[in-house]
Design a protein around this motif. Sequence first.
Motif, PDB file in Angstrom:
ATOM      1  N   THR A 104       0.842  -1.196   0.000  1.00  0.00           N
ATOM      2  CA  THR A 104       0.000   0.000   0.000  1.00  0.00           C
ATOM      3  C   THR A 104       0.879   1.249   0.000  1.00  0.00           C
ATOM      4  OG1 THR A 104      -1.681  -1.184   1.224  1.00  0.00           O
ATOM      5  CG2 THR A 104      -1.831   1.224   1.222  1.00  0.00           C
TER       6      THR A 104
ATOM      7  N   VAL B  32      -2.767   5.795   1.884  1.00  0.00           N
ATOM      8  CA  VAL B  32      -4.074   5.555   2.502  1.00  0.00           C
ATOM      9  C   VAL B  32      -4.762   6.905   2.672  1.00  0.00           C
ATOM     10  CG1 VAL B  32      -5.289   4.764   4.568  1.00  0.00           C
ATOM     11  CG2 VAL B  32      -3.272   3.528   3.763  1.00  0.00           C
TER      12      VAL B  32
ATOM     13  N   GLU C 139      -7.553   3.392  -0.506  1.00  0.00           N
ATOM     14  CA  GLU C 139      -6.096   3.321  -0.536  1.00  0.00           C
ATOM     15  C   GLU C 139      -5.652   2.881  -1.915  1.00  0.00           C
ATOM     16  OE1 GLU C 139      -5.872   0.488   2.815  1.00  0.00           O
ATOM     17  OE2 GLU C 139      -5.048  -0.943   1.354  1.00  0.00           O
TER      18      GLU C 139
ATOM     19  N   THR D  67       4.121   3.356   3.725  1.00  0.00           N
ATOM     20  CA  THR D  67       2.748   3.791   3.466  1.00  0.00           C
ATOM     21  C   THR D  67       2.565   5.223   3.953  1.00  0.00           C
ATOM     22  OG1 THR D  67       1.922   1.540   3.653  1.00  0.00           O
ATOM     23  CG2 THR D  67       0.322   3.311   3.972  1.00  0.00           C
TER      24      THR D  67
END
Lengths: 522, 93
Positions: free
Chosen positions: A22, A25, A31, A234
């Motif tokens: 990922t 987000v 995301e 992330t």
Amino acid sequence: MTRHAALHEPFAAAARRWPERTAVVEPGHGEIAYGELDALSDRLRDRLRALGVAPGDRVGIYARKSIDAVAAILGILKAGAAYVPVDPGAPPSRNAYILNNCAVKAAVVESRFEPRLRTEIEALGVAPAFVAIGEAGAGEGLRRALDAAQAARPVPATDTVVPAPDALAYILYTSGSTGKPKGVMLSHENGASFVDWCSDVFAPSEGDRFSSHAPFHFDLSILDIHVALKHGATLVLVGEEIGKDPERLAALVAEERISIWYSAPSILALLAQYGKLARHDYSALRTVLFAGEVFPIRHLRSLCAQLPRPRYFNLYGPTETNVCTFYEVPAPIPEDRTTPVPIGKSCSHLRCKVVDPEGREVRRGEEGELCVAGRGVMQGYWALPEQTARGFLVDAAGERWYKTGDIVTEQPDGNYTYLGRRDRMVKRRGYRVELGEIESALYRHPAIKEAAVVAVPDEEAGIRITAFLSCREAKHPSLIEMKRFCTEHLPLYMVPDRFAWHDTLPKTSTDKTDYQRLKELA
Amino acid sequence: MSDDVKTAVKEFILSEFLPGEDPAELTDSTPLISGGILDSIATLKVVLFIEEQFNVTFEAHEVDRENFDSIENIARLVGTKRPQDHDQARSSA
């Protein structure tokens, strides 16, 4: 450690290595994985190239903080252009001024801002191409806009541009003393050298979760976005509404398991006072970074006591250099410290020195202006050659030193301590505010005869801005009217706290506004 | 029923954020946030004041630009928090 010349190159490498991880987000919206973000920004690159954007051009971003805006940043860089993010909360006239000032070839604009922007910018006699996205969020707005454009007029895939190190990567506009915002031009080398320095000092990994608290037009975002995306980490976007609400923000930091936090001190002070931190689990948080203004020691101490686990760093530097000195806050903070922590020592990709008003280096311990040289120092101000020249000190060897305007001393241990400014710039909630820009806005009000703005320290708010005014008419405008007028011409953080009316403003013997006297009155 | 809320909030805003202003200038519909009178920290102070004065609690998501953009809207929101407790309190007294 690999050194990168282009700001977007490490992201592309991370996307190849971790396509499934990922990348960003957007709490409450969605995301996006590295591979998807890479593909989405490729598509924007191709669209921009087809719209005529060429390496060296500028492209604006006028959208709320979102996955769409992150993809826009990457797509613009991949097209070889410099991105110019504007504050979606600022008056449209100010944003139109900025986009026109640096002559953007195109702009990625959220539809809700488009009509006002189009009116304002066409009034200035230019018509950049707009990539209009319905509503930013989760990357869907941008994806749909690109789908529709591709269906209407297909464009071929192009190659990502590999720019020269001195090519512009982004322009960040800051408050200008002459009444207009000025564009700080940062190159790929400027950005990438800073990002690499962050890698060395904070050692991020793909397991980290970075906060993105600062808006994208603020230079703190360079660390958030480009360091996180370099390392496969992330990036957690913090929306503007939540960002200023301490209870919700405190919950978000815990729920999202943020490991590297970066914001202005004022936000951390709010969290320490009103965040009810004891309710949550912050075991993921390992590093807390703050920059942009002085952190009152009382609030910093309270924060460190409530959250003793992370390491805390005070990062210092103007937009023109990004972070140029840093200081790790000792744990615990010694009890006898009553003044703010130092700004620390020079970052390794830069050099600092302290000079007197004639530009001569002072002896250690003496006061002087901090000057910075090296790979992180800006190219200059957009289309302002005189201000650019005034901003630098050129030494005998021909090296350019950026004059920060900040007065510091170097302590025996080599750490710099911040003392104040040599001009009329102040920091409010981390933002630079030129008091002259507020005065220029006030003079646009038809009833205002004279305007002078001063800032004085305030125990609670850090700083208090007072506008002293005299009026052309017998009855002066109400306070409410003045505040409303200011919000139409200035970003919220520049609206004065107080307005004081006088028949005439005090003058010095040379008939200049007596700012010293006004400061006593404020 | 919400006049006491309106009066208290108006007095609080005048004394805290508009010192010296003619009270007649601040009406129930004056834009507070979009008009630059309340910034985020000022809004927070208004929230704390109301919670203390009227013994109500706001959910974080209720503290938004819309609900706090006028005294009218604030009073309406507080009204939803105090359903008829007035009358019941009176009859049991």
